[in-house]
Design a protein around this motif. Structure first.
Motif, mmCIF file in Angstrom:
data_model
loop_
_atom_site.group_PDB
_atom_site.id
_atom_site.type_symbol
_atom_site.label_atom_id
_atom_site.label_comp_id
_atom_site.label_asym_id
_atom_site.label_seq_id
_atom_site.Cartn_x
_atom_site.Cartn_y
_atom_site.Cartn_z
ATOM 1 N N GLY A 94 0.846 -1.336 -0.061
ATOM 2 C CA GLY A 94 0.077 0.119 0.005
ATOM 3 C C GLY A 94 0.958 1.062 0.006
ATOM 4 O O GLY A 94 0.187 2.408 -0.111
ATOM 5 N N ARG A 103 -1.701 -3.725 -7.667
ATOM 6 C CA ARG A 103 -3.005 -2.913 -7.815
ATOM 7 C C ARG A 103 -3.731 -3.503 -6.187
ATOM 8 O O ARG A 103 -3.684 -4.781 -6.139
ATOM 9 C CB ARG A 103 -3.880 -3.296 -8.586
ATOM 10 N N SER A 104 -4.388 -2.797 -5.554
ATOM 11 C CA SER A 104 -5.258 -3.473 -4.559
ATOM 12 C C SER A 104 -6.455 -2.549 -4.470
ATOM 13 O O SER A 104 -6.574 -1.231 -4.804
ATOM 14 C CB SER A 104 -4.682 -3.543 -3.299
ATOM 15 N N SER A 105 -7.683 -3.159 -4.041
ATOM 16 C CA SER A 105 -8.910 -2.357 -3.664
ATOM 17 C C SER A 105 -8.620 -1.368 -2.450
ATOM 18 O O SER A 105 -8.113 -1.637 -1.813
ATOM 19 C CB SER A 105 -10.089 -3.257 -3.564
ATOM 20 N N GLU A 108 -7.771 -2.494 0.946
ATOM 21 C CA GLU A 108 -7.212 -3.824 0.980
ATOM 22 C C GLU A 108 -5.818 -3.657 1.630
ATOM 23 O O GLU A 108 -5.309 -4.817 2.040
ATOM 24 C CB GLU A 108 -7.212 -4.443 -0.309
ATOM 25 N N ALA A 109 -4.854 -2.681 1.425
ATOM 26 C CA ALA A 109 -3.857 -2.655 1.667
ATOM 27 C C ALA A 109 -3.565 -2.544 3.268
ATOM 28 O O ALA A 109 -4.184 -1.662 3.929
ATOM 29 C CB ALA A 109 -3.099 -1.451 1.017
ATOM 30 N N GLU A 158 4.769 -10.393 -4.125
ATOM 31 C CA GLU A 158 4.708 -9.180 -3.474
ATOM 32 C C GLU A 158 6.340 -9.378 -2.933
ATOM 33 O O GLU A 158 7.011 -8.236 -2.811
ATOM 34 C CB GLU A 158 3.836 -8.947 -2.334
#
Length: 176
Positions: A94, A103-105, A108-109, A158
Motif C-alpha cells: 500500500g 493493484r489493490s482495492s 485492502e492494503a 509481493e
C-alpha cells in the motif's frame, strides 16, 4: 545475544542516510530510542554479523547480510500479525514503491495503526511501536520499512518485488 525488532530500524536508518555521521544519541533521537538502546542494538547487530565495527563508536551495516536477513529471516524472527481494519499509515504493497506496481482495492492494503494515518486497511503489527512515527518523519525509512513488511506478510509476487526494490535501495544491484 538475541536480535530485537528495533535492530532492523537501526540498520535501515544507517543505510538510508549513510552519508550522515551518526552518534548513538542522534540515531536514537531519530528513531525515538535512547542512546543506550541504540548502542545495545548496534552491539547485537555486530555480534550477529549484520554490522561491523569501524573504530571507537563507529560502525557500518553489512548490506549483503542485511538483505539476506530482511528477505529470509525477519518474517520468521518477527512475524507479522494482521488485525482488524483501522486508520493508519500505509505499508507493504500500500506504500511506495510497491503501491505503483501492485493493484489493490481501497481498504485492502495494510496499515500501521496511527492517529495521523490517512488510509484505512487491515492493521499490521509494526516491527516496533515507533515505526509509524519514524516512517512519517522520514520517507526513505518509510520505503524501507514498507518493503520489509511486504517481505514479512506478502505473497510470493509481493515478496519478490519487495526483495528487488530492497536490493536496489541497499545499493546491491549493478548500475548497468
Amino acid at each position: 545475544m538475541e536480535l530485537k525488532p528495533q535492530d532492523v530500524l537501526v540498520l535501515f536508518k544507517q543505510v538510508a542516510h549513510a552519508d550522515r555521521a551518526w552518534t548513538y544519541a542522534t540515531l536514537g533521537e531519530a528513531l525515538q530510542m535512547s542512546a543506550s538502546q541504540v548502542h545495545r542494538s548496534v552491539k547485537r547487530c555486530i555480534a550477529a554479523g549484520l554490522a561491523v565495527e569501524k573504530g571507537r563508536g563507529q560502525w557500518q551495516t553489512v548490506r549483503t547480510a542485511l538483505l539476506e536477513f530482511a528477505v529470509h529471516g525477519v518474517r520468521y524472527a518477527f512475524p507479522a500479525v494482521i488485525g482488524a481494519p483501522r486508520r493508519g499509515v500505509a505499508t507493504a504493497f500500500g506504500a511506495a514503491p510497491l503501491a505503483g506496481e501492485i493493484r489493490s482495492s481501497p481498504g485492502e492494503a495494510p496499515v500501521w495503526p496511527h492517529a495521523e494515518g490517512t488510509v484505512r486497511g487491515p492493521s499490521l503489527s509494526p516491527l516496533c511501536r515507533t515505526v509509524p512515527d519514524v516512517a512519517l518523519a522520514d520517507p526513505a525509512m518509510h520505503e524501507l520499512l514498507a518493503l520489509q513488511d511486504a517481505l514479512r506478510m506478502g505473497r510470493a509476487r509481493e515478496r519478490a518485488l519487495a526483495a528487488q526494490h530492497l536490493k536496489r535501495l541497499l545499493g546491491l544491484t549493478d548500475a548497468s
